[in-house]
Write an enzyme that holds these catalytic residues in place. Structure first.
Site, short mmCIF file in Angstrom:
data_model
loop_
_atom_site.label_atom_id
_atom_site.label_comp_id
_atom_site.label_asym_id
_atom_site.label_seq_id
_atom_site.Cartn_x
_atom_site.Cartn_y
_atom_site.Cartn_z
N LYS A 197 0.80 -1.07 0.13
CA LYS A 197 0.04 0.20 -0.08
C LYS A 197 0.92 1.35 -0.13
CE LYS A 197 -3.34 2.44 2.74
NZ LYS A 197 -4.32 2.53 3.78
N GLU A 203 10.56 -4.48 4.34
CA GLU A 203 10.68 -5.79 3.91
C GLU A 203 10.47 -6.22 2.53
OE1 GLU A 203 9.09 -4.83 6.48
OE2 GLU A 203 9.31 -6.21 8.25
N GLY A 255 -4.80 -1.68 5.10
CA GLY A 255 -4.00 -2.87 4.62
C GLY A 255 -4.61 -4.33 4.76
N ARG A 256 -5.10 -4.48 6.03
CA ARG A 256 -5.52 -5.75 6.26
C ARG A 256 -7.13 -5.95 5.88
NH1 ARG A 256 -4.47 -2.63 10.43
NH2 ARG A 256 -6.19 -1.86 11.79
N GLU A 341 -4.64 -6.68 15.09
CA GLU A 341 -4.02 -5.43 14.58
C GLU A 341 -5.27 -4.35 14.69
OE1 GLU A 341 -2.24 -4.30 10.64
OE2 GLU A 341 -0.56 -4.58 11.70
N HIS A 372 -4.32 -33.19 17.73
CA HIS A 372 -3.41 -34.18 18.06
C HIS A 372 -2.15 -33.31 18.55
CE1 HIS A 372 -5.34 -37.54 16.36
NE2 HIS A 372 -5.97 -36.80 15.21
N LYS A 501 9.53 -0.92 14.13
CA LYS A 501 10.12 -0.54 12.86
C LYS A 501 11.19 0.58 13.02
CE LYS A 501 5.95 -0.97 10.06
NZ LYS A 501 4.92 -0.35 9.23
O1 LIG Z 1 1.08 -2.70 2.30
P1 LIG Z 1 2.10 -2.14 2.98
O2 LIG Z 1 2.17 -0.52 2.91
O3 LIG Z 1 3.54 -2.65 2.54
O4 LIG Z 1 1.99 -2.44 4.58
C1 LIG Z 1 2.24 -3.79 5.01
C2 LIG Z 1 1.81 -4.06 6.31
O5 LIG Z 1 2.81 -3.40 7.29
C3 LIG Z 1 2.29 -2.53 8.33
O6 LIG Z 1 3.24 -2.41 9.36
C4 LIG Z 1 1.09 -2.75 8.98
O7 LIG Z 1 1.30 -3.34 9.97
C5 LIG Z 1 0.24 -3.56 8.06
O8 LIG Z 1 -1.11 -3.38 8.54
C6 LIG Z 1 0.21 -3.49 6.91
O9 LIG Z 1 -0.42 -4.33 6.02
#
Ligand SMILES: O=P(O)(O)OC[C@H]1O[C@H](O)[C@H](O)[C@@H](O)[C@@H]1O
Length: 536
Positions: A197, A203, A255-256, A341, A372, A501
């Site tokens: 987003k 990462e 994002g989620r 979250e 199990h 972060k």
């Molecule tokens: O889609 P992006 O901007 O790369 O974000 C990826 C993810 O990283 C963040 O740290 C948030 O905790 C998430 O809610 C998000 O989905």
């Protein structure tokens, strides 16, 4: 008396109330379940009775669930800490929908992007869009958090509908993840999707850079085999991805909550645009149900109220989500982000300390595997873990129907066993039948007692189709929203992920030896030293 007070009193009365005894009331199963189309949500195996439910519904009304729901769907900026509307529902809205943000209808833009995605997906799937080495055989989605978990979960869930390229996912910055994924792929027939987003997530950008280098070993025009999914279209351009393979979305998609739009491109590539449409349609159907059905019969509302009863009123710290569906393997991980979250917060919307516990810890694994492994604790541990079972009446493998029958039997048996338990007398009889007597019988019998009276719910549906999956995911999204409203939480920000972060960014140069560690605590210093002296 507020509904919270009334519920605390009811919880005291409910202590020791046998769930099984509640079934002496005729019709309890029908009365304490809610239906959505051909889906059934059964919450009768809980201690909720008529009075409790009435108080829970009052709680929802007093918290303003109905007005907040209207505010969300009408594009009000209910994500107040970020000043944003919350409109993932617009991504799945039907052809007639009009959704205004700041007075502007966002639906033409949503439809345009959806059509562009569908065109690209069909071009790639038919071979009209090719890599340097021919038709695309593999797609690698690079993303993390909401740009990964939803698509991974859905692609796995829809395996019977796969008829496109093989889709892979890379999320972890651990080089092992991208290494292990790319090593078997041919760069000349691979498409890499950078899903982010913000297009700044460290990462994802690190993995994307590594993928680009890998691609460049064999492909002349690397950019031609990249696509981007982002709301930061400037950054995608700077990164060198051609405009026609950039699928954008607005900041009102969290994002989620983003798998319904461009972030879902990998799902569309795997199952095709028609199945993706069915997935959206299922979610839109759940939206309509959530918006129109009275709270009492409203599945997301009742799922949320059961959650509040268990977590905030009865004080159970966690809940287990237990899909009896191997293809929902990643549903627990997806729900961990969606629920924790969204509602794992310690202050309410106005910044005051939360008056009660935040959302619970969510965890789980598919059944029967979990049986199990950790079900021992669920049945006999000292803590109560409310369980949420999910199961389909029918599988996708007609010639393996006997497997599915066993799967369903196990699912139903678990909720029954959790409720029923096994008494000391029953355990004694079974030990006596094995020839034990005296103190040894007593000792052995005690180990075999199941206290029972452990609550669970079951969501049961005919079959896990794209449409059903859309319904299930939208159901959980709205559940999270309703729980958040009742707790007074802003479910749509995530400030709690920031500190780690920031510190990681500062630790990079420290680990590299470029800056000192003097400002660090003793533990962190010792760990840094360990890494520095053991990495070569
Ligand atoms: O889609 P992006 O901007 O790369 O974000 C990826 C993810 O990283 C963040 O740290 C948030 O905790 C998430 O809610 C998000 O989905």
């Amino acid at each position: 008396m507020t509904p919270w007070d009334r519920l605390s009193t009811l919880a005291e009365t409910a202590q020791g109330q046998s769930i099984l005894d509640l079934f002496t009331q005729e019709g309890r199963a029908a009365e304490f379940s809610a239906r959505f189309g051909d889906m059934l949500f059964d919450y009768s195996k809980t201690q909720i009775d008529t009075k409790t439910r009435a108080a829970l519904l009052d709680l929802a009304r007093e918290a303003g669930v109905e007005s907040r729901r209207a505010a969300m769907f009408s594009g009000e900026k209910i994500n107040e800490t970020e000043g944003r509307a919350v409109l993932h529902t617009a991504l799945r809205a039907g052809p007639e929908a009009r959704v205004l943000v700041d007075g502007v209808d966002v639906m033409p833009g949503v439809r345009k992007t959806r059509a562009a995605m569908a065109r690209f997906a069909e071009d790639l799937r038919s071979g009209a869009f090719m890599g340097q080495g021919g038709a695309i055989t593999d797609v690698v989605n690079i993303g993390i958090g909401g740009s990964d978990l939803g698509p991974v979960m859905a692609v796995l869930a829809l395996a019977p509908y796969h008829d496109g390229p093989k889709v892979h996912f890379v999320s972890n910055v651990d080089g092992a993840h991208i290494h292990d994924t790319l090593q078997h792929l041919d760069p000349t027939t691979t498409l890499v999707i950078v899903a982010s987003k913000t297009f700044t997530t460290i990462e994802t950008m690190t993995n994307a850079e590594t993928a680009r280098k890998w691609m460049a070993t064999q492909v002349t025009d690397t950019g031609a085999q990249f696509a981007a999914l982002s709301s930061n279209t400037e950054a995608t351009q700077e990164w060198g991805i051609a405009q026609n393979r950039v699928f954008g979305f607005e900041d009102w998609v969290g994002g989620r909550y983003s798998l319904w739009g461009p972030i879902g491109l990998s799902i569309m590539l795997a199952v095709g645009a028609d199945n993706f449409d069915a997935f959206l349609q299922g979610a839109a159907e759940m939206d309509a149900h959530f918006c129109t059905v009275p709270l009492h019969d409203n599945v997301p509302v009742m799922l949320a109220l059961v959650g509040i009863w268990h977590a905030q009123i009865q004080g159970h710290a966690s809940r287990a989500v237990l899909p009896y569906d191997q293809r929902l393997l990643r549903l627990p991980a997806y729900l961990q982000q969606l629920e924790m979250e969204s509602n794992g917060k310690r202050v309410s919307m106005d910044g005051a300390d939360l008056a009660r516990d935040s959302g619970p810890i969510v965890w789980g694994e598919p059944g029967t595997n979990g049986q199990h492994a950790f079900y021992q604790l669920i049945h006999q541990g000292t803590r109560t873990v409310p369980c949420e079972f999910l199961v389909a009446a029918k599988g996708h493998e007609p010639d393996l129907a006997h497997h599915h029958a066993l799967l369903v039997a196990n699912c139903l048996a678990q909720s029954e066993a959790l409720m029923r338990g096994r008494s000391l007398d029953e355990a004694r009889s079974s030990m006596a039948a094995k020839g034990l007597a005296g103190p040894e019988l007593e000792r052995q019998a005690r180990h075999r007692v199941f206290p029972g009276n452990r609550p669970s719910t079951t969501l049961i549906y005919p079959q896990l189709t794209p449409r059903t999956l859309g319904q299930i995911i939208a159901l959980y999204e709205h559940r999270v929203f309703v729980e958040g409203i009742i707790l007074g939480i802003n479910s749509y920000d995530q400030w709690g992920v920031e500190l780690g972060k920031e510190l990681a960014t500062k630790l990079g140069p420290v680990l590299a030896g470029e800056t000192g560690a003097d400002d660090k605590d003793g533990s962190t210093r010792a760990l840094i030293e360990y890494v520095q002296s053991n990495r070569s």
